[in-house]
Design a protein around this motif. Structure first.
Motif, PDB file in Angstrom:
ATOM      1  N   ALA A 284       0.839  -1.198   0.000  1.00 18.94           N
ATOM      2  CA  ALA A 284       0.000   0.000   0.000  1.00 18.94           C
ATOM      3  C   ALA A 284       0.875   1.248   0.000  1.00 18.94           C
ATOM      4  O   ALA A 284       1.855   1.336   0.752  1.00 18.94           O
ATOM      5  CB  ALA A 284      -0.916  -0.003   1.218  1.00 18.94           C
ATOM      6  N   PRO A 285       0.551   2.239  -0.829  1.00 19.11           N
ATOM      7  CA  PRO A 285       1.403   3.421  -0.935  1.00 19.11           C
ATOM      8  C   PRO A 285       1.331   4.299   0.312  1.00 19.11           C
ATOM      9  O   PRO A 285       0.264   4.477   0.903  1.00 19.11           O
ATOM     10  CB  PRO A 285       0.834   4.162  -2.150  1.00 19.11           C
ATOM     11  N   SER A 286       2.482   4.835   0.688  1.00 10.72           N
ATOM     12  CA  SER A 286       2.538   5.803   1.781  1.00 10.72           C
ATOM     13  C   SER A 286       2.301   7.200   1.220  1.00 10.72           C
ATOM     14  O   SER A 286       2.260   7.399   0.005  1.00 10.72           O
ATOM     15  CB  SER A 286       3.908   5.744   2.453  1.00 10.72           C
ATOM     16  N   ARG A 287       2.176   8.172   2.104  1.00 13.39           N
ATOM     17  CA  ARG A 287       2.057   9.548   1.642  1.00 13.39           C
ATOM     18  C   ARG A 287       3.295   9.953   0.840  1.00 13.39           C
ATOM     19  O   ARG A 287       3.186  10.644  -0.176  1.00 13.39           O
ATOM     20  CB  ARG A 287       1.868  10.468   2.851  1.00 13.39           C
ATOM     21  N   ALA A 288       4.475   9.494   1.281  1.00 13.05           N
ATOM     22  CA  ALA A 288       5.698   9.813   0.546  1.00 13.05           C
ATOM     23  C   ALA A 288       5.676   9.205  -0.856  1.00 13.05           C
ATOM     24  O   ALA A 288       6.147   9.822  -1.824  1.00 13.05           O
ATOM     25  CB  ALA A 288       6.919   9.308   1.317  1.00 13.05           C
ATOM     26  N   ASP A 289       5.114   7.998  -0.991  1.00 14.44           N
ATOM     27  CA  ASP A 289       5.004   7.363  -2.308  1.00 14.44           C
ATOM     28  C   ASP A 289       4.088   8.163  -3.227  1.00 14.44           C
ATOM     29  O   ASP A 289       4.357   8.333  -4.419  1.00 14.44           O
ATOM     30  CB  ASP A 289       4.470   5.930  -2.172  1.00 14.44           C
ATOM     31  N   ILE A 290       2.983   8.635  -2.679  1.00 15.01           N
ATOM     32  CA  ILE A 290       2.024   9.421  -3.470  1.00 15.01           C
ATOM     33  C   ILE A 290       2.650  10.744  -3.900  1.00 15.01           C
ATOM     34  O   ILE A 290       2.541  11.161  -5.057  1.00 15.01           O
ATOM     35  CB  ILE A 290       0.737   9.652  -2.665  1.00 15.01           C
ATOM     36  N   ASP A 291       3.354  11.383  -2.955  1.00 15.35           N
ATOM     37  CA  ASP A 291       4.004  12.655  -3.275  1.00 15.35           C
ATOM     38  C   ASP A 291       5.061  12.466  -4.357  1.00 15.35           C
ATOM     39  O   ASP A 291       5.188  13.291  -5.279  1.00 15.35           O
ATOM     40  CB  ASP A 291       4.642  13.253  -2.022  1.00 15.35           C
ATOM     41  N   LEU A 292       5.836  11.382  -4.251  1.00 19.74           N
ATOM     42  CA  LEU A 292       6.858  11.109  -5.262  1.00 19.74           C
ATOM     43  C   LEU A 292       6.220  10.919  -6.632  1.00 19.74           C
ATOM     44  O   LEU A 292       6.709  11.441  -7.649  1.00 19.74           O
ATOM     45  CB  LEU A 292       7.661   9.857  -4.880  1.00 19.74           C
ATOM     46  N   THR A 293       5.127  10.187  -6.681  1.00 25.13           N
ATOM     47  CA  THR A 293       4.440   9.956  -7.958  1.00 25.13           C
ATOM     48  C   THR A 293       3.953  11.266  -8.563  1.00 25.13           C
ATOM     49  O   THR A 293       4.079  11.498  -9.772  1.00 25.13           O
ATOM     50  CB  THR A 293       3.255   8.998  -7.755  1.00 25.13           C
ATOM     51  N   GLN A 294       3.402  12.129  -7.735  1.00 21.63           N
ATOM     52  CA  GLN A 294       2.925  13.418  -8.222  1.00 21.63           C
ATOM     53  C   GLN A 294       4.069  14.259  -8.784  1.00 21.63           C
ATOM     54  O   GLN A 294       3.959  14.862  -9.856  1.00 21.63           O
ATOM     55  CB  GLN A 294       2.218  14.171  -7.095  1.00 21.63           C
ATOM     56  N   ARG A 295       5.181  14.305  -8.031  1.00 21.38           N
ATOM     57  CA  ARG A 295       6.327  15.101  -8.479  1.00 21.38           C
ATOM     58  C   ARG A 295       6.913  14.540  -9.768  1.00 21.38           C
ATOM     59  O   ARG A 295       7.248  15.282 -10.700  1.00 21.38           O
ATOM     60  CB  ARG A 295       7.406  15.146  -7.393  1.00 21.38           C
ATOM     61  N   MET A 296       7.041  13.230  -9.813  1.00 17.78           N
ATOM     62  CA  MET A 296       7.639  12.601 -10.989  1.00 17.78           C
ATOM     63  C   MET A 296       6.740  12.769 -12.211  1.00 17.78           C
ATOM     64  O   MET A 296       7.214  13.048 -13.320  1.00 17.78           O
ATOM     65  CB  MET A 296       7.890  11.116 -10.712  1.00 17.78           C
ATOM     66  N   ARG A 297       5.444  12.620 -12.027  1.00 14.41           N
ATOM     67  CA  ARG A 297       4.529  12.760 -13.152  1.00 14.41           C
ATOM     68  C   ARG A 297       4.565  14.179 -13.711  1.00 14.41           C
ATOM     69  O   ARG A 297       4.607  14.392 -14.924  1.00 14.41           O
ATOM     70  CB  ARG A 297       3.104  12.384 -12.753  1.00 14.41           C
ATOM     71  N   ALA A 298       4.585  15.161 -12.804  1.00 15.87           N
ATOM     72  CA  ALA A 298       4.621  16.561 -13.244  1.00 15.87           C
ATOM     73  C   ALA A 298       5.913  16.860 -13.999  1.00 15.87           C
ATOM     74  O   ALA A 298       5.900  17.542 -15.034  1.00 15.87           O
ATOM     75  CB  ALA A 298       4.485  17.487 -12.037  1.00 15.87           C
ATOM     76  N   ALA A 299       7.036  16.350 -13.494  1.00  9.02           N
ATOM     77  CA  ALA A 299       8.321  16.590 -14.150  1.00  9.02           C
ATOM     78  C   ALA A 299       8.385  15.902 -15.511  1.00  9.02           C
ATOM     79  O   ALA A 299       8.889  16.463 -16.489  1.00  9.02           O
ATOM     80  CB  ALA A 299       9.456  16.102 -13.261  1.00  9.02           C
TER      81      ALA A 299
END
Length: 239
Positions: free
Chosen positions: A186-201
């Protein structure tokens, strides 16, 4: 731990040449210069590192060019004698003879294909590792790279380094993969944040982040399979 810390004192063992984080994360954490320094087998670490650095700088860091050098050409580089030159040639020749990894021939059509590549590699590790999988326009694997490792908590990820490698590979898409040592994917908050940052970049470079997959033992979590990758405004993946 840097090579400078060793100064000119003699090595008591080859372990001293390897930074402490590499003893934990594996030889793949070493730079090209550090790997060549290991091959040189000098009595002082800084001497070996300077010799390796001089050689690679002379040929712009191109290991394929170094591989094709003759013994005589190698020994013209300061700090490299015949024995060291032979070690370099042997190592690079063995690398040349390795068959291409089977996964580099694979076509990724689903998150299960990605899991099949990475599950034997990281699913049951006692520490966390983050990898990037780079795909061509036909969804064939160009390369897989470990981009971060850590303890039992989330491993830090340099988004810029992921994108830099994507540009080098001329990749058409990127997939992030990492493991949870706890076995719970299950994704952590840090995992979700990383996905958001990576997707935007990735969107800025028009190289889409295709998915972010988390492996935990035999279980798996896919951000795309949960529908999050297509939803611009969601802060959480759908359960």
């Amino acid at each position: 731990m840097s090579f400078d810390a060793f100064a000119e004192r003699p090595l008591e063992s080859m372990d001293e040449l390897i930074p402490q984080q590499v003893q934990f994360g594996g030889i793949g954490q070493l730079t090209d210069t550090q790997l060549v320094a290991l091959l040189l087998d000098k009595t002082a670490v800084s001497t070996a590192y300077r010799a390796a650095e001089t050689l690679l700088e002379k040929y712009n860091g191109d290991l394929d060019v170094v591989r094709k050098l003759t013994l005589k050409e190698l020994t013209r580089s300061k700090g490299i004698g015949q024995r060291q030159a032979l070690r370099i040639q042997a190592a690079l020749e063995l690398a040349r003879r390795l068959p291409p990894p089977e996964e580099n021939l694979a076509i990724v059509t689903s998150n299960y294909d990605v899991a099949a590549i990475f599950r034997p590699l990281i699913a049951r590790l006692p520490h966390e590792e983050v990898w990037a999988l780079y795909l061509n326009p036909g969804n064939r694997v160009l390369e897989k790279c470990r981009i971060s490792y850590g303890g039992q908590e989330v491993a830090p990820v340099d988004v810029k380094s992921v994108l830099r490698q994507a540009l080098r590979q001329l990749a058409s898409a990127v997939i992030l993969v990492h493991n949870h040592p706890s076995g719970n994917p299950a994704p952590s908050r840090a995992d979700i944040d990383l996905t958001q940052r990576m997707r935007a970049a990735c969107e800025l470079l028009d190289i889409p982040l295709r998915d972010h997959i988390i492996l935990g033992g035999d279980d798996m979590f896919s951000f795309r399979a949960k529908g999050w990758m297509e939803k611009e405004n969601d802060n959480e993946p759908r359960k």
